[in-house]
Design an enzyme around this catalytic site. Structure first.
Site, PDB file in Angstrom:
ATOM      1  N   HIS A  47       0.833  -1.204   0.000  1.00  0.00           N
ATOM      2  CA  HIS A  47       0.000   0.000   0.000  1.00  0.00           C
ATOM      3  C   HIS A  47       0.868   1.255   0.000  1.00  0.00           C
ATOM      4  CE1 HIS A  47      -3.772  -2.175   1.761  1.00  0.00           C
ATOM      5  NE2 HIS A  47      -3.366  -2.682   0.612  1.00  0.00           N
TER       6      HIS A  47
ATOM      7  N   CYS B  76      -5.599   1.046   5.737  1.00  0.00           N
ATOM      8  CA  CYS B  76      -6.110  -0.264   6.155  1.00  0.00           C
ATOM      9  C   CYS B  76      -5.551  -0.589   7.542  1.00  0.00           C
ATOM     10  CB  CYS B  76      -5.714  -1.340   5.145  1.00  0.00           C
ATOM     11  SG  CYS B  76      -3.970  -1.802   5.214  1.00  0.00           S
TER      12      CYS B  76
ATOM     13  N   GLU C   8       0.872   3.890   1.924  1.00  0.00           N
ATOM     14  CA  GLU C   8       1.378   4.264   3.254  1.00  0.00           C
ATOM     15  C   GLU C   8       2.567   3.384   3.636  1.00  0.00           C
ATOM     16  OE1 GLU C   8      -3.026   5.005   2.934  1.00  0.00           O
ATOM     17  OE2 GLU C   8      -1.749   3.282   2.543  1.00  0.00           O
TER      18      GLU C   8
ATOM     19  N   CYS D  61      -1.686  -1.175   7.643  1.00  0.00           N
ATOM     20  CA  CYS D  61      -0.944   0.086   7.520  1.00  0.00           C
ATOM     21  C   CYS D  61      -1.116   0.928   8.781  1.00  0.00           C
ATOM     22  CB  CYS D  61      -1.387   0.859   6.283  1.00  0.00           C
ATOM     23  SG  CYS D  61      -0.782   0.118   4.731  1.00  0.00           S
TER      24      CYS D  61
END
Length: 174
Positions: free
Chosen positions: A95, A123, A97, A126
């Site tokens: 992801h 999420c 992040e 993360c």
């Protein structure tokens, strides 16, 4: 000289409103996300440190040397929460992040007290990483379709979460 004046002027009668820092950094998320290699959101993130300095950026993509969704397709899994709700997730990529945080780890940059700007509420995985590295504020443009656990985790950890648009980001196979 006249051309410069025209270029710097604004619409007659309208006062120029300078964007806030949050607006400024959120406006950079979309162009960063265009580097993403998974079409499920094309997300970008920016980590900002003291003095409004950009520390790192990240976007959705596979680890170096690995195939990308845009090249070989998604690697989908179905998750079922404790209430029986199903959601689809592509696990081929990191992801945005996570990639920004990992870039800081690679470069030896501490993130204690930093701010992260993201397209969506991060999420749960993360969110755990954000808390672990000491990021103290998350600013998201929109909600993520399964962000309930992330929101609770941030609240419990004392991480400030600001969501600009309280609608959920929509994309295929949520």
């Amino acid at each position: 000289m006249e051309e410069i004046k025209l270029a710097l002027s604004h619409v007659e009668g309208e006062k120029y409103v300078r964007p806030s820092w949050d607006e400024y950094f959120l406006n950079l998320i979309e162009p960063i996300g265009k580097r993403a290699t998974c079409d499920r959101g094309r997300s970008g993130s920016i980590i900002v440190g003291p003095g409004h300095t950009i520390i790192a950026t990240g976007y959705v993509g596979s680890p170096p040397g690995q195939p990308h969704c845009d090249e070989v397709g998604h690697m989908m899994i179905t998750r079922i929460d404790d209430k029986g709700n199903q959601s689809q997730h592509c696990v081929r990529t990191l992801h945005a992040e996570e990639n920004a945080i990992l870039q800081c780890a690679k470069d030896g940059i501490k993130l204690e007290g930093a701010i992260i700007y993201s397209k969506m509420v991060p999420c749960y995985n993360c969110a755990m990483r954000i808390i672990r590295v000491g990021i103290k504020k998350v600013v998201a443009q929109k909600r993520y379709h399964v962000d309930g656990l992330s929101r609770k985790l941030f609240q419990d950890a004392g991480v400030e979460l600001i969501v600009i648009d309280d609608t959920t980001e929509q994309y295929e196979k949520q």
